[in-house]
Design a protein around this motif. Structure first.
Motif, PDB file in Angstrom:
ATOM      1  N   ILE A  99       0.853  -1.185   0.000  1.00  0.00           N
ATOM      2  CA  ILE A  99       0.000   0.000   0.000  1.00  0.00           C
ATOM      3  C   ILE A  99       0.890   1.236   0.000  1.00  0.00           C
ATOM      4  O   ILE A  99       1.733   1.397   0.877  1.00  0.00           O
ATOM      5  CB  ILE A  99      -0.941  -0.005   1.222  1.00  0.00           C
ATOM      6  N   PRO A 100       0.737   2.130  -0.989  1.00  0.00           N
ATOM      7  CA  PRO A 100       1.604   3.299  -1.061  1.00  0.00           C
ATOM      8  C   PRO A 100       1.413   4.234   0.133  1.00  0.00           C
ATOM      9  O   PRO A 100       0.330   4.298   0.722  1.00  0.00           O
ATOM     10  CB  PRO A 100       1.199   3.988  -2.363  1.00  0.00           C
ATOM     11  N   GLU A 101       2.473   4.947   0.452  1.00  0.00           N
ATOM     12  CA  GLU A 101       2.460   5.861   1.600  1.00  0.00           C
ATOM     13  C   GLU A 101       1.346   6.897   1.483  1.00  0.00           C
ATOM     14  O   GLU A 101       0.716   7.268   2.476  1.00  0.00           O
ATOM     15  CB  GLU A 101       3.813   6.559   1.697  1.00  0.00           C
ATOM     16  N   GLU A 102       1.063   7.349   0.264  1.00  0.00           N
ATOM     17  CA  GLU A 102       0.025   8.360   0.059  1.00  0.00           C
ATOM     18  C   GLU A 102      -1.365   7.857   0.458  1.00  0.00           C
ATOM     19  O   GLU A 102      -2.255   8.644   0.736  1.00  0.00           O
ATOM     20  CB  GLU A 102      -0.024   8.790  -1.418  1.00  0.00           C
ATOM     21  N   ARG A 130      -5.379  13.954  -6.730  1.00  0.00           N
ATOM     22  CA  ARG A 130      -4.995  15.305  -7.147  1.00  0.00           C
ATOM     23  C   ARG A 130      -3.490  15.510  -6.973  1.00  0.00           C
ATOM     24  O   ARG A 130      -2.823  16.061  -7.843  1.00  0.00           O
ATOM     25  CB  ARG A 130      -5.770  16.344  -6.342  1.00  0.00           C
ATOM     26  N   GLN A 131      -2.943  15.025  -5.840  1.00  0.00           N
ATOM     27  CA  GLN A 131      -1.520  15.236  -5.563  1.00  0.00           C
ATOM     28  C   GLN A 131      -0.620  14.292  -6.355  1.00  0.00           C
ATOM     29  O   GLN A 131       0.406  14.705  -6.873  1.00  0.00           O
ATOM     30  CB  GLN A 131      -1.246  15.084  -4.068  1.00  0.00           C
ATOM     31  N   ALA A 132      -0.976  13.011  -6.417  1.00  0.00           N
ATOM     32  CA  ALA A 132      -0.113  12.021  -7.069  1.00  0.00           C
ATOM     33  C   ALA A 132      -0.448  11.860  -8.551  1.00  0.00           C
ATOM     34  O   ALA A 132       0.378  11.378  -9.316  1.00  0.00           O
ATOM     35  CB  ALA A 132      -0.234  10.675  -6.364  1.00  0.00           C
ATOM     36  N   GLY A 133      -1.653  12.213  -8.935  1.00  0.00           N
ATOM     37  CA  GLY A 133      -2.102  12.032 -10.318  1.00  0.00           C
ATOM     38  C   GLY A 133      -2.992  10.811 -10.423  1.00  0.00           C
ATOM     39  O   GLY A 133      -2.772   9.806  -9.751  1.00  0.00           O
ATOM     40  N   ALA A 192      -0.306   5.366  -6.801  1.00  0.00           N
ATOM     41  CA  ALA A 192      -1.074   5.747  -5.606  1.00  0.00           C
ATOM     42  C   ALA A 192      -2.499   6.162  -5.975  1.00  0.00           C
ATOM     43  O   ALA A 192      -3.456   5.808  -5.277  1.00  0.00           O
ATOM     44  CB  ALA A 192      -0.370   6.881  -4.870  1.00  0.00           C
ATOM     45  N   GLY A 193      -2.663   6.902  -7.068  1.00  0.00           N
ATOM     46  CA  GLY A 193      -4.002   7.317  -7.495  1.00  0.00           C
ATOM     47  C   GLY A 193      -4.882   6.148  -7.868  1.00  0.00           C
ATOM     48  O   GLY A 193      -6.055   6.091  -7.507  1.00  0.00           O
ATOM     49  N   ARG A 194      -4.304   5.193  -8.581  1.00  0.00           N
ATOM     50  CA  ARG A 194      -5.081   4.004  -8.957  1.00  0.00           C
ATOM     51  C   ARG A 194      -5.415   3.144  -7.746  1.00  0.00           C
ATOM     52  O   ARG A 194      -6.527   2.626  -7.631  1.00  0.00           O
ATOM     53  CB  ARG A 194      -4.320   3.196  -9.999  1.00  0.00           C
ATOM     54  N   ALA A 199      -4.060  -2.910  -3.746  1.00  0.00           N
ATOM     55  CA  ALA A 199      -2.673  -2.595  -4.109  1.00  0.00           C
ATOM     56  C   ALA A 199      -2.079  -3.700  -4.981  1.00  0.00           C
ATOM     57  O   ALA A 199      -1.405  -3.430  -5.973  1.00  0.00           O
ATOM     58  CB  ALA A 199      -1.835  -2.402  -2.843  1.00  0.00           C
ATOM     59  N   PHE A 200      -2.355  -4.950  -4.618  1.00  0.00           N
ATOM     60  CA  PHE A 200      -1.814  -6.082  -5.379  1.00  0.00           C
ATOM     61  C   PHE A 200      -2.335  -6.088  -6.815  1.00  0.00           C
ATOM     62  O   PHE A 200      -1.569  -6.218  -7.772  1.00  0.00           O
ATOM     63  CB  PHE A 200      -2.168  -7.398  -4.682  1.00  0.00           C
TER      64      PHE A 200
END
Length: 172
Positions: A81-84, A108-111, A116-118, A165-166
């Protein structure tokens, strides 16, 4: 196809009316009884809803959710799981609206096309507001001890977050 889609609701209502005629049920009093019970349910769960929403907004405004997210991000990173998305993991089980706001912030921040956005988008669709749902249902039926319900629901949410995440890593 559009004609069939727009005809579903009227057909269901007509089928209910035909069924009521067949069973000789007086439809209007039955409707009024259902409406009365629905309003009573809404009145019964309102205090719990207000309490949960107040707690969520206080935690979010104080920065507590973000701080806990930063503290848990190393452990969540081990799960992929990404930090964001760490704060999203904490808030989504409690508040759907808060989770949606955090998910939009991540995108918005990561795109939106970033990892992370996905992951945030899939997490929002793959999990439930477990704490919120359990508190509303249990308060409605007067259940005081949730014993295994809350840990099981939170484990289910963690499994959904990890799977999100996987599969994003696997498919994108």
């Amino acid at each position: 196809m559009d004609g069939l889609t727009s005809a579903v609701a009227p057909l269901l209502l007509a089928a209910a009316g035909v069924c009521a005629l067949y069973k000789q049920v007086d439809v209007f009093p039955a409707f009024l009884k259902g409406a009365r019970e629905g309003l009573q349910t809404a009145v019964n769960i309102l205090p719990t809803m207000v309490g949960m929403l107040t707690a969520v907004y206080m935690l979010r405004a104080s920065g507590c959710i973000d701080l806990l997210g930063r503290l848990l991000s190393p452990a969540l990173t081990l799960l992929g799981i990404p930090e964001e998305c760490a704060a999203l993991v904490l808030l989504k089980p409690v508040s759907g609206g808060g989770g949606l706001a955090l998910g939009s912030e991540v995108m918005r921040q990561a795109g939106v096309d970033s990892y992370a956005g996905r992951v945030a988008a899939v997490m929002l669709g793959a999990s439930e507001t477990s704490v919120y749902t359990i508190s509303l249902y249990c308060s409605h039926v007067g259940l005081r001890r949730t014993r295994y319900a809350l840990p099981a629901a939170l484990l289910g949410d963690l499994a959904a977050f990890t799977a999100a995440a996987f599969f994003v890593r696997l498919l994108f």
